[in-house]
Design an enzyme around this catalytic site. Structure first.
Site, short mmCIF file in Angstrom:
data_model
loop_
_atom_site.label_atom_id
_atom_site.label_comp_id
_atom_site.label_asym_id
_atom_site.label_seq_id
_atom_site.Cartn_x
_atom_site.Cartn_y
_atom_site.Cartn_z
N LYS A 90 0.85 -1.25 -0.05
CA LYS A 90 -0.06 0.21 -0.13
C LYS A 90 0.95 1.27 -0.04
O LYS A 90 0.63 2.24 -0.66
CB LYS A 90 -0.93 -0.14 1.26
CG LYS A 90 -1.72 1.02 1.50
CD LYS A 90 -2.61 1.56 0.23
CE LYS A 90 -3.50 2.73 0.72
NZ LYS A 90 -4.27 2.90 1.82
N ASN B 279 0.86 4.32 -3.06
CA ASN B 279 0.56 5.73 -2.94
C ASN B 279 1.68 6.48 -2.95
O ASN B 279 1.81 7.83 -3.15
CB ASN B 279 -0.23 5.89 -1.51
CG ASN B 279 -1.52 5.38 -1.57
OD1 ASN B 279 -2.03 5.04 -2.64
ND2 ASN B 279 -2.28 5.44 -0.37
N CYS C 277 -4.21 9.72 2.40
CA CYS C 277 -3.52 8.64 1.72
C CYS C 277 -2.09 9.28 1.21
O CYS C 277 -1.06 9.11 1.87
CB CYS C 277 -4.25 7.97 0.52
SG CYS C 277 -5.90 7.38 1.19
N1 SAJ Z 1 -3.40 15.31 -7.00
C1 SAJ Z 1 -2.50 16.16 -7.70
N2 SAJ Z 1 -2.22 15.58 -9.02
C2 SAJ Z 1 -2.48 14.48 -9.52
C3 SAJ Z 1 -3.35 13.69 -8.75
C4 SAJ Z 1 -3.89 13.97 -7.69
O1 SAJ Z 1 -2.22 17.08 -7.43
O2 SAJ Z 1 -2.10 14.09 -10.69
C5 SAJ Z 1 -3.66 15.78 -5.66
C6 SAJ Z 1 -5.25 15.73 -5.48
O3 SAJ Z 1 -5.72 17.23 -5.77
C7 SAJ Z 1 -5.30 15.65 -3.95
C8 SAJ Z 1 -4.23 14.73 -3.78
O4 SAJ Z 1 -3.25 14.81 -4.66
O5 SAJ Z 1 -5.14 16.83 -3.04
C9 SAJ Z 1 -4.61 13.21 -3.67
O6 SAJ Z 1 -5.54 13.01 -4.72
P1 SAJ Z 1 -5.72 11.28 -5.20
O7 SAJ Z 1 -6.46 11.42 -6.55
O8 SAJ Z 1 -4.54 10.50 -5.06
O9 SAJ Z 1 -6.73 11.16 -3.97
P2 SAJ Z 1 -6.86 10.10 -2.84
O10 SAJ Z 1 -6.14 10.88 -1.83
O11 SAJ Z 1 -8.24 10.04 -2.31
O12 SAJ Z 1 -6.08 8.81 -3.35
C10 SAJ Z 1 -6.91 7.64 -3.37
C11 SAJ Z 1 -5.87 6.76 -2.94
N3 SAJ Z 1 -6.62 5.29 -2.70
C12 SAJ Z 1 -5.96 4.68 -1.66
O13 SAJ Z 1 -5.23 5.04 -1.07
C13 SAJ Z 1 -6.76 3.20 -1.39
C14 SAJ Z 1 -4.68 6.42 -4.16
O14 SAJ Z 1 -4.09 5.02 -3.89
C15 SAJ Z 1 -5.38 6.16 -5.50
O15 SAJ Z 1 -4.65 6.22 -6.51
C16 SAJ Z 1 -6.27 7.66 -5.84
O16 SAJ Z 1 -7.34 7.66 -4.75
C17 SAJ Z 1 -6.86 7.58 -7.18
O17 SAJ Z 1 -6.19 6.75 -8.19
O18 SAJ Z 1 -7.94 8.37 -7.30
#
Ligand code: SAJ
Length: 423
Positions: A203, A207, A258
């Site tokens: 995990k 992440n 995460c």
């Molecule tokens: N973000 C960016 N640029 C990107 C992607 C995200 O700045 O290209 C920012 C988002 O705005 C946010 C943060 O990063 O502030 C996290 O975004 P996220 O899309 O990763 O969302 P999370 O935190 O909900 O991540 C979850 C995670 N799931 C688990 O931990 C089980 C992550 O592993 C997934 O990859 C992610 O969702 C996903 O892919 O949507």
């Protein structure tokens, strides 16, 4: 015989587990310390605004046994799934108090040969070094495994029902029993690993992989801002390569429980073991710098019109850590607001998912009161907003923290526009 399951922690991870176990005909005891949350769930209302939970929660009304006693839930159960928060403290160190107290509670009610599974994200070594000693206080034999949660809040396509999982126990029997449990409720591949540390590390790797890739594009955005290159065009172009490129997007920062947290779990554990994760630490530093970088972009644009941030009327669009969710944990928007406050700006905040922490009633009021905008969270409402309202409300500067707005349209209205790696 009906399986009885205790789910410890009824948040964005535990609640889907509880709903799914009930759907599969199990008896579920849900334990949570938050009485308000228990009350809402008891009424069939999801305490979290999430499409999956909003749909599933009504199916558990009157079926889930709710309690604030972890020991009581454990006493009744042959399987115990631990879904409590594992955040970091202000020094970015793992904060395991919720996990430890959950295990203490379980040890007071643990039944002989029950299977305990930790879903919370933990560093490699947590199960054997922290969880086992506490559960041993129960003086009964038990099985213990780790099955890291993979919930993506707000994701309608991938839900707990169809996301593949990895699992490993402290011994072969524990791995087998945990794998059986998840194969009973999830319609996706359940991969058994050879060691519980491998499951803990999986995990974290998933992440951290995301965090370093976001840091990569954030650094590229800063560089392209200097070079006058629109990074969104370059990412789109690079994505035409059908292999070995994976687009990530620069922005106002990385939030959530995460991506912004998990790398620190590995960095701190590795340090204890004598390894310094320089690269992961640098990636965290870059991502943590984005809120202040966003403010620097505003200062640059203000300078063009001989204005300063002090007393400037700045509208911040969004509080949540990502689009279309109501969760503000580690949200970059909060960091942006703190910096604006320290610079004595006049701040107006609106988030349609977080109205309680907004200080205007809607987007229109924010536009009426603001001279300058920062888009911090790309909720659909903001992405689809009628841009002509910017002109009508005499908005002078737009800082597009998620590179989601129509740059040309805004500039053609005579409004100064700057995205992150885009202007
Ligand atoms: N973000 C960016 N640029 C990107 C992607 C995200 O700045 O290209 C920012 C988002 O705005 C946010 C943060 O990063 O502030 C996290 O975004 P996220 O899309 O990763 O969302 P999370 O935190 O909900 O991540 C979850 C995670 N799931 C688990 O931990 C089980 C992550 O592993 C997934 O990859 C992610 O969702 C996903 O892919 O949507």
């Amino acid at each position: 015989m009906k399986r009885t399951v205790a789910v410890i922690g009824l948040g964005y991870v535990g609640l889907p587990v509880a709903c799914l176990c009930i759907e599969k005909g199990m008896d579920v005891y849900g334990a949570d310390a938050d009485g308000k949350k228990l009350e809402l769930i008891g009424k069939g209302i999801s305490p979290i605004d999430d499409p999956y939970l909003n749909k599933e929660i009504s199916n558990i009304k009157g079926k889930i046994n709710l309690t604030n006693s972890i020991a009581d839930a454990a006493k009744k159960s042959s399987a115990i799934i631990v879904c409590v928060p594992t955040p970091v403290d202000k020094n970015h160190m793992p904060e395991l108090s919720a996990l430890k107290s959950a295990c203490e509670g379980i040890s007071k009610g643990l039944q002989k040969d029950a299977i305990v599974v930790v879903e919370s994200t933990i560093f490699p070594g947590t199960v054997e070094e922290i969880v086992v000693p506490i559960l041993k206080k129960s003086n009964v034999s038990f099985y213990l495994a780790h099955c890291p949660e993979r919930i993506d809040p707000g994701n309608k396509k991938f839900t707990i029902k169809n996301i593949p999982r990895v699992v490993a126990g402290i011994d072969k029997e524990s791995t087998k029993k945990a794998a059986e449990f998840y194969r009973d409720i999830i319609d996706a591949e359940i991969t058994e690993l050879g060691s519980v540390k491998a499951a803990e590390a999986t995990k974290i790797m998933e992440n951290t992989f995301r965090d370093i890739n976001i840091a990569f594009v954030n650094e590229m955005a800063k560089s392209f801002d200097k070079a006058g290159i629109d990074i969104t065009e370059v990412i789109k172009a690079a994505s035409t390569k059908p292999f070995s490129f994976m687009p990530h997007y620069p922005g106002a920062g990385v939030g959530g429980h995460c991506i912004a947290v998990d790398p620190y779990y590995l960095i701190s554990k590795a340090k204890q073991l004598g390894f310094n994760h320089r690269f992961l630490s640098l990636a965290r530093e870059i991502n943590e710098s984005m809120p202040s970088y966003t403010i620097e972009l505003l200062e640059q644009e203000l300078k063009k019109i001989n204005k300063k941030i002090e007393n400037a009327k700045v509208g911040v669009l969004g509080l949540a850590y990502k689009a279309n969710v109501d969760d503000v944990r580690e949200s970059p928007a909060l960091k942006i607001i703190d910096i604006l406050k320290s610079m004595k700006a006049d701040i107006f905040v609106f988030d349609p998912y977080v109205k309680k922490q907004s200080n205007v009633k809607d987007l229109n009021e924010l536009l009426e009161k603001s001279d300058y905008l920062i888009l911090a969270t790309d909720h659909n409402e903001f992405r689809n907003m009628d841009l002509s309202k910017l002109k009508e409300n005499d908005i002078k500067i737009v800082i597009d923290g998620r590179n989601r707005l129509d740059k040309e349209k805004i500039k053609n209205m005579g409004i100064l526009y700057h995205g992150v790696g885009r202007h």
